[in-house]
Design a protein around this motif. Structure first.
Motif, short mmCIF file in Angstrom:
data_model
loop_
_atom_site.label_atom_id
_atom_site.label_comp_id
_atom_site.label_asym_id
_atom_site.label_seq_id
_atom_site.Cartn_x
_atom_site.Cartn_y
_atom_site.Cartn_z
N MET A 278 55.49 70.65 131.46
CA MET A 278 54.88 69.98 130.32
C MET A 278 55.89 70.03 129.18
SD MET A 278 51.57 71.50 128.27
CE MET A 278 51.89 73.03 129.08
N SER A 279 56.33 68.87 128.77
CA SER A 279 57.35 68.82 127.73
C SER A 279 56.79 68.23 126.45
CB SER A 279 58.55 68.01 128.21
OG SER A 279 58.16 66.68 128.45
N ILE A 280 57.52 68.43 125.40
CA ILE A 280 57.18 67.88 124.09
C ILE A 280 58.16 66.75 123.79
CG2 ILE A 280 57.27 68.40 121.61
CD1 ILE A 280 54.88 69.64 122.71
N VAL A 281 57.64 65.66 123.27
CA VAL A 281 58.50 64.57 122.84
C VAL A 281 59.20 65.01 121.56
CG1 VAL A 281 58.55 62.19 122.02
CG2 VAL A 281 56.99 62.84 123.88
N VAL A 282 60.51 64.98 121.56
CA VAL A 282 61.30 65.37 120.38
C VAL A 282 62.11 64.15 119.93
CG1 VAL A 282 63.04 66.92 119.43
CG2 VAL A 282 61.47 67.75 121.21
N PRO A 283 61.73 63.55 118.82
CA PRO A 283 62.43 62.35 118.36
C PRO A 283 63.78 62.70 117.72
CG PRO A 283 60.76 62.95 116.78
CD PRO A 283 60.61 63.90 117.95
N ASP A 284 64.61 61.68 117.59
CA ASP A 284 65.91 61.85 116.95
C ASP A 284 65.78 62.34 115.51
OD1 ASP A 284 67.21 61.04 119.24
OD2 ASP A 284 67.36 58.94 118.59
N ALA A 285 64.63 62.08 114.88
CA ALA A 285 64.43 62.47 113.48
C ALA A 285 64.33 63.99 113.31
CB ALA A 285 63.16 61.81 112.93
N CYS A 286 64.15 64.73 114.40
CA CYS A 286 64.07 66.19 114.34
C CYS A 286 65.45 66.75 114.07
CB CYS A 286 63.51 66.76 115.62
SG CYS A 286 63.43 68.56 115.64
N THR A 287 65.57 67.58 113.05
CA THR A 287 66.87 68.15 112.69
C THR A 287 67.03 69.61 113.13
OG1 THR A 287 66.11 68.81 110.49
CG2 THR A 287 67.11 66.60 110.70
N LEU A 288 66.04 70.15 113.83
CA LEU A 288 66.16 71.53 114.33
C LEU A 288 67.27 71.55 115.38
CD1 LEU A 288 64.82 74.37 114.15
CD2 LEU A 288 63.48 73.71 116.16
N PRO A 289 68.21 72.47 115.24
CA PRO A 289 69.28 72.53 116.24
C PRO A 289 68.72 72.71 117.65
CG PRO A 289 69.84 73.89 114.35
CD PRO A 289 68.40 73.45 114.17
N THR A 290 69.31 72.04 118.59
CA THR A 290 68.82 72.04 119.98
C THR A 290 68.65 73.46 120.51
OG1 THR A 290 69.91 69.91 120.34
CG2 THR A 290 69.31 71.17 122.30
N ALA A 291 69.56 74.34 120.19
CA ALA A 291 69.49 75.72 120.69
C ALA A 291 68.27 76.46 120.15
CB ALA A 291 70.76 76.48 120.32
N GLU A 292 67.74 76.06 119.01
CA GLU A 292 66.58 76.73 118.40
C GLU A 292 65.24 76.16 118.87
OE1 GLU A 292 66.90 77.22 114.14
OE2 GLU A 292 69.06 77.47 114.29
N ARG A 293 65.27 75.01 119.51
CA ARG A 293 64.01 74.34 119.89
C ARG A 293 63.16 75.16 120.86
NH1 ARG A 293 66.14 68.05 119.98
NH2 ARG A 293 66.67 68.05 117.76
N PRO A 294 63.74 75.79 121.89
CA PRO A 294 62.89 76.60 122.78
C PRO A 294 62.20 77.76 122.04
CG PRO A 294 65.00 76.18 123.82
CD PRO A 294 65.12 75.72 122.39
N LEU A 295 62.87 78.34 121.06
CA LEU A 295 62.27 79.43 120.30
C LEU A 295 61.10 78.94 119.46
CD1 LEU A 295 65.56 81.17 119.12
CD2 LEU A 295 64.08 81.82 121.04
N ARG A 296 61.26 77.77 118.83
CA ARG A 296 60.17 77.20 118.02
C ARG A 296 58.99 76.81 118.92
NH1 ARG A 296 60.61 74.70 113.14
NH2 ARG A 296 61.97 76.46 112.77
N LEU A 297 59.31 76.23 120.06
CA LEU A 297 58.25 75.86 121.00
C LEU A 297 57.49 77.10 121.46
CD1 LEU A 297 56.84 73.62 122.53
CD2 LEU A 297 58.59 73.83 124.31
N ALA A 298 58.19 78.18 121.68
CA ALA A 298 57.54 79.44 122.07
C ALA A 298 56.62 79.95 120.97
CB ALA A 298 58.58 80.50 122.42
N GLU A 299 57.01 79.77 119.71
CA GLU A 299 56.14 80.16 118.60
C GLU A 299 54.86 79.33 118.60
OE1 GLU A 299 57.91 81.39 114.65
OE2 GLU A 299 59.54 80.14 115.48
N PHE A 300 55.00 78.03 118.81
CA PHE A 300 53.82 77.18 118.87
C PHE A 300 52.96 77.54 120.08
CE2 PHE A 300 55.70 74.36 115.67
CZ PHE A 300 54.57 74.04 114.93
#
Length: 115
Positions: A1-23
């Motif tokens: 199950m993935s999340i759609v991440v648009p180009d408008a997101c400025t969170l660095p790619t390496a930090e995205r899994p950590l943020r997703l884990a928080e959610f």
């Protein structure tokens, strides 16, 4: 199950899994119901211990900083079994797919967390 991440997101790619884990942690521990209002608005019903509101506000503020197309509104009140909050999430129409993926993930992860 993935999340759609648009180009408008400025969170660095390496930090995205950590943020997703928080959610995911928030969804698993606090979300009790996911209510789609429209294609661009979803309401999450949350309950949890004291401090839940601060946690939600911190996480959503950090998310808004990198994904300014997301609008979060937190409202709440004390409940007999802890804190009860609603988290409204809204997006412009062109980001409806992002909201749909977030809503789907919240529903799936919260169902796993409460079973």
């Amino acid at each position: 199950m993935s999340i759609v991440v648009p180009d408008a997101c400025t969170l660095p790619t390496a930090e995205r899994p950590l943020r997703l884990a928080e959610f995911d942690d928030l969804f698993a521990t606090a979300v009790r119901r996911v209510e789609p209002i429209t294609a661009t608005h979803v309401r999450l019903w949350l309950t949890g211990p004291a401090g839940l509101e601060a946690t939600v506000r911190d996480l959503t503020a950090r998310e808004t900083a990198c994904c300014s197309f997301l609008t979060f509104a937190v409202t709440g009140e004390p409940a007999d079994d802890g804190t009860a909050l609603t988290l409204d999430v809204e997006v412009p129409g062109k980001y409806a797919d992002v909201l749909a993926s977030l809503s789907e993930r919240a529903g799936t992860v919260s169902a796993r967390g409460t079973s």
